[in-house]
Motif scaffolding. Structure first.
Motif, mmCIF file in Angstrom:
data_model
loop_
_atom_site.group_PDB
_atom_site.id
_atom_site.type_symbol
_atom_site.label_atom_id
_atom_site.label_comp_id
_atom_site.label_asym_id
_atom_site.label_seq_id
_atom_site.Cartn_x
_atom_site.Cartn_y
_atom_site.Cartn_z
ATOM 1 N N TRP A 85 0.489 -1.427 -0.156
ATOM 2 C CA TRP A 85 0.308 0.132 0.004
ATOM 3 C C TRP A 85 1.251 1.470 0.079
ATOM 4 C CZ3 TRP A 85 0.279 -3.880 4.399
ATOM 5 C CH2 TRP A 85 0.548 -3.042 5.503
ATOM 6 N N THR A 86 0.359 2.449 -0.482
ATOM 7 C CA THR A 86 0.860 3.378 -1.016
ATOM 8 C C THR A 86 -0.109 5.048 -0.215
ATOM 9 O OG1 THR A 86 0.508 3.903 -3.279
ATOM 10 C CG2 THR A 86 2.728 2.684 -2.666
ATOM 11 N N ALA A 87 0.731 6.537 -0.118
ATOM 12 C CA ALA A 87 -0.643 7.193 -0.217
ATOM 13 C C ALA A 87 -1.393 7.371 -1.489
ATOM 14 C CB ALA A 87 0.259 8.388 0.453
ATOM 15 N N ASN A 88 -2.111 8.063 -1.828
ATOM 16 C CA ASN A 88 -3.171 8.539 -3.124
ATOM 17 C C ASN A 88 -2.328 9.854 -3.057
ATOM 18 O OD1 ASN A 88 -4.588 6.386 -1.147
ATOM 19 N ND2 ASN A 88 -5.347 6.148 -3.517
ATOM 20 N N LEU A 89 -2.839 10.223 -4.351
ATOM 21 C CA LEU A 89 -2.155 11.941 -4.443
ATOM 22 C C LEU A 89 -3.331 12.770 -5.114
ATOM 23 C CD1 LEU A 89 -0.167 13.802 -5.551
ATOM 24 C CD2 LEU A 89 -0.288 13.013 -7.753
ATOM 25 N N PHE A 90 -3.368 13.733 -4.358
ATOM 26 C CA PHE A 90 -4.637 14.880 -5.057
ATOM 27 C C PHE A 90 -4.294 15.965 -5.489
ATOM 28 C CE2 PHE A 90 -7.064 12.075 -1.512
ATOM 29 C CZ PHE A 90 -8.067 11.954 -1.533
ATOM 30 N N PHE A 91 -5.044 17.085 -6.727
ATOM 31 C CA PHE A 91 -5.608 17.667 -7.032
ATOM 32 C C PHE A 91 -6.345 18.213 -5.994
ATOM 33 C CE2 PHE A 91 -7.075 21.470 -9.439
ATOM 34 C CZ PHE A 91 -6.173 21.705 -10.238
ATOM 35 N N ARG A 92 -5.004 19.978 -5.667
ATOM 36 C CA ARG A 92 -6.143 21.040 -4.669
ATOM 37 C C ARG A 92 -6.349 22.225 -6.039
ATOM 38 N NH1 ARG A 92 -2.995 22.660 0.355
ATOM 39 N NH2 ARG A 92 -1.769 22.744 -0.855
ATOM 40 N N ALA A 93 -7.667 22.393 -5.601
ATOM 41 C CA ALA A 93 -8.372 23.347 -6.733
ATOM 42 C C ALA A 93 -7.190 24.896 -6.147
ATOM 43 C CB ALA A 93 -9.272 23.297 -7.256
ATOM 44 N N ARG A 94 -8.236 25.799 -6.544
ATOM 45 C CA ARG A 94 -7.989 26.964 -6.089
ATOM 46 C C ARG A 94 -8.632 27.775 -4.873
ATOM 47 N NH1 ARG A 94 -6.048 31.972 -10.830
ATOM 48 N NH2 ARG A 94 -3.766 31.206 -11.311
ATOM 49 N N ASN A 95 -10.199 26.742 -4.970
ATOM 50 C CA ASN A 95 -10.760 27.468 -4.171
ATOM 51 C C ASN A 95 -10.269 26.118 -2.911
ATOM 52 O OD1 ASN A 95 -11.603 24.963 -4.942
ATOM 53 N ND2 ASN A 95 -13.569 25.600 -5.311
ATOM 54 N N GLY A 96 -9.630 25.517 -2.689
ATOM 55 C CA GLY A 96 -9.356 24.954 -1.208
ATOM 56 C C GLY A 96 -9.435 23.578 -1.303
ATOM 57 N N ASN A 249 -4.317 19.815 -15.533
ATOM 58 C CA ASN A 249 -2.742 20.495 -16.127
ATOM 59 C C ASN A 249 -2.619 22.002 -16.607
ATOM 60 O OD1 ASN A 249 -0.836 18.818 -15.478
ATOM 61 N ND2 ASN A 249 -0.649 17.919 -17.735
ATOM 62 N N ASN A 250 -3.855 22.323 -16.508
ATOM 63 C CA ASN A 250 -4.267 23.711 -16.766
ATOM 64 C C ASN A 250 -4.088 24.501 -15.734
ATOM 65 O OD1 ASN A 250 -5.861 26.191 -17.311
ATOM 66 N ND2 ASN A 250 -8.034 25.560 -17.514
ATOM 67 N N PRO A 251 -3.332 25.991 -16.030
ATOM 68 C CA PRO A 251 -2.583 26.626 -15.218
ATOM 69 C C PRO A 251 -3.306 27.556 -14.776
ATOM 70 C CG PRO A 251 -1.143 26.855 -17.320
ATOM 71 C CD PRO A 251 -2.792 25.796 -17.563
ATOM 72 N N ASP A 252 -4.989 28.135 -15.271
ATOM 73 C CA ASP A 252 -5.616 28.862 -14.840
ATOM 74 C C ASP A 252 -5.698 28.077 -12.930
ATOM 75 O OD1 ASP A 252 -5.337 30.264 -17.060
ATOM 76 O OD2 ASP A 252 -6.732 30.105 -17.848
ATOM 77 N N GLU A 253 -6.459 26.909 -13.170
ATOM 78 C CA GLU A 253 -7.033 26.030 -12.273
ATOM 79 C C GLU A 253 -5.563 25.715 -11.313
ATOM 80 O OE1 GLU A 253 -8.193 23.020 -13.841
ATOM 81 O OE2 GLU A 253 -10.184 23.455 -14.500
ATOM 82 N N TRP A 254 -3.991 26.406 -11.233
ATOM 83 C CA TRP A 254 -2.887 26.091 -10.277
ATOM 84 C C TRP A 254 -3.502 27.107 -9.120
ATOM 85 C CZ3 TRP A 254 2.111 23.513 -11.401
ATOM 86 C CH2 TRP A 254 1.471 21.704 -12.035
#
Length: 337
Positions: A85-96, A249-254
């Motif tokens: 088992w390993t950790a998971n990966l999440f995306f954090r949006a600009r709104n948190g 990968n949209n920079p506007d969402e980073w």
């Protein structure tokens, strides 16, 4: 031969073709906050994991022969009832808010559901390796780490430069242009690969130790010879995960400051807390036979019993932690962020 590209791009440089090299897929059996190695009995544990392998996995796994506790596995080698088992990966949006990053089937492993690609290497091929004993378990990495200092030197991320694993041109953790010890700081057009290597020397006595690390060790420097404190050569275990980050990968969402938006389920935005857990559960002498064989390469190993992913993906366990892990979340499971 389709494995010729694989051999040049994903197998460690210390290994030659043949001689017991295994590479196979294991689909996810669960994604939840359980950790029978570091937090046995805790339900839920501190952070989220993705788990693959046998259906003996639960909040606490008995210190016994796991192959006799499980009766199915999500791995393509049906005699491997181990758990990884390993950790998971999440995306954090600009709104948190957070969204779990999906995974892609690895090269030549179509049919697997999320999960992990597992490798076993017989190391330098000059000395017979001794495989693990029933009850053996180990941990590599540190879920609390947030800096490069103290990180396992053989954990890394590979930034794919395009579709179809473009940029997969060298062994893991061997390309300074594409491999990073922490999460990549720029968008990766083809996704991100995680590689986690386990130590290759054992003290020959302890199946586990309190920190799940002291009974194993690395050879000093670039040598193959194990230290006198850990004289027994064991197979090199490596876990590989391919994160499909393309939709993020949209920079506007980073973040507005341009910093990378991904965070491990440990709450770590650096990636240094990448870690892997292993509980051995191969049946009988199956793994030793494979490591001794000159006929095994990748998923082709005549000495082992195989199963299709159609069968492997039916292996399941009841979910015991009732919390959302998919969709947009206000916080990471178990975390305040």
């Amino acid at each position: 031969m389709r494995f010729s590209l694989l051999a040049s791009s994903t197998l460690t440089a210390s290994c030659a073709l043949g001689a017991g090299i295994l590479r196979f897929g294991c689909s996810q059996i669960t994604i939840e906050r359980l950790d029978p190695l570091v937090e046995p009995g805790a339900n839920p544990s501190a952070h989220l994991h993705q788990v693959v392998g046998g259906n003996a996995f639960k909040a606490s796994i008995e210190r016994t022969d796991v192959s006799k506790l499980a009766d199915c596995t999500t791995c393509s080698f049906s005699e491997d009832l181990s758990n990884y088992w390993t950790a998971n990966l999440f995306f954090r949006a600009r709104n948190g808010t957070f969204k779990r990053v999906p995974q892609m089937p690895n090269r030549f492993l179509d049919g697997s559901v999320g999960g992990v690609t597992v490798y076993y290497f017989p190391q330098d091929l000059r000395t017979r390796v001794t495989t693990f004993k029933p009850g053996f378990r180990m941990l590599v990495g540190d879920a609390t780490l947030r800096t490069k200092e103290g990180q396992s030197p053989r954990n890394c991320y590979r930034c794919f430069t395009g579709p179809n694993f473009e940029g997969d041109n060298l062994a893991p953790c061997a390309d300074p242009k594409l491999d990073t010890p922490g999460l990549p700081s720029t968008p990766c057009p083809g996704g991100i690969r995680s590689n986690i290597h386990f130590p290759t020397c054992w003290d020959g006595e302890n199946l586990d130790t309190p920190n799940h690390k002291d009974h194993v060790a690395w050879p000093p420097g670039n040598a193959y010879q194990c230290p006198s404190t850990h004289p027994v050569k064991i197979p090199q275990v490596m876990l590989e995960v391919v994160w499909d980050t393309r939709e993020f990968n949209n920079p506007d969402e980073w973040p507005e400051d341009g910093s990378q938006p991904f965070v491990l389920s440990t709450g770590d935005p650096t990636g240094y807390s990448q870690h892997g857990d292993y509980v051995f559960g191969w049946k009988g002498d199956a793994l030793q036979r494979a490591m001794d064989s000159n006929d095994c390469f990748a998923a082709n190993c005549p000495t082992l019993e195989t199963q299709s992913f159609e069968v492997a993906n039916k292996c399941a366990i009841p979910r015991t932690v009732d919390e959302p892990v998919d969709g947009w979340l206000d916080s990471l499971p178990g975390m305040s962020m």
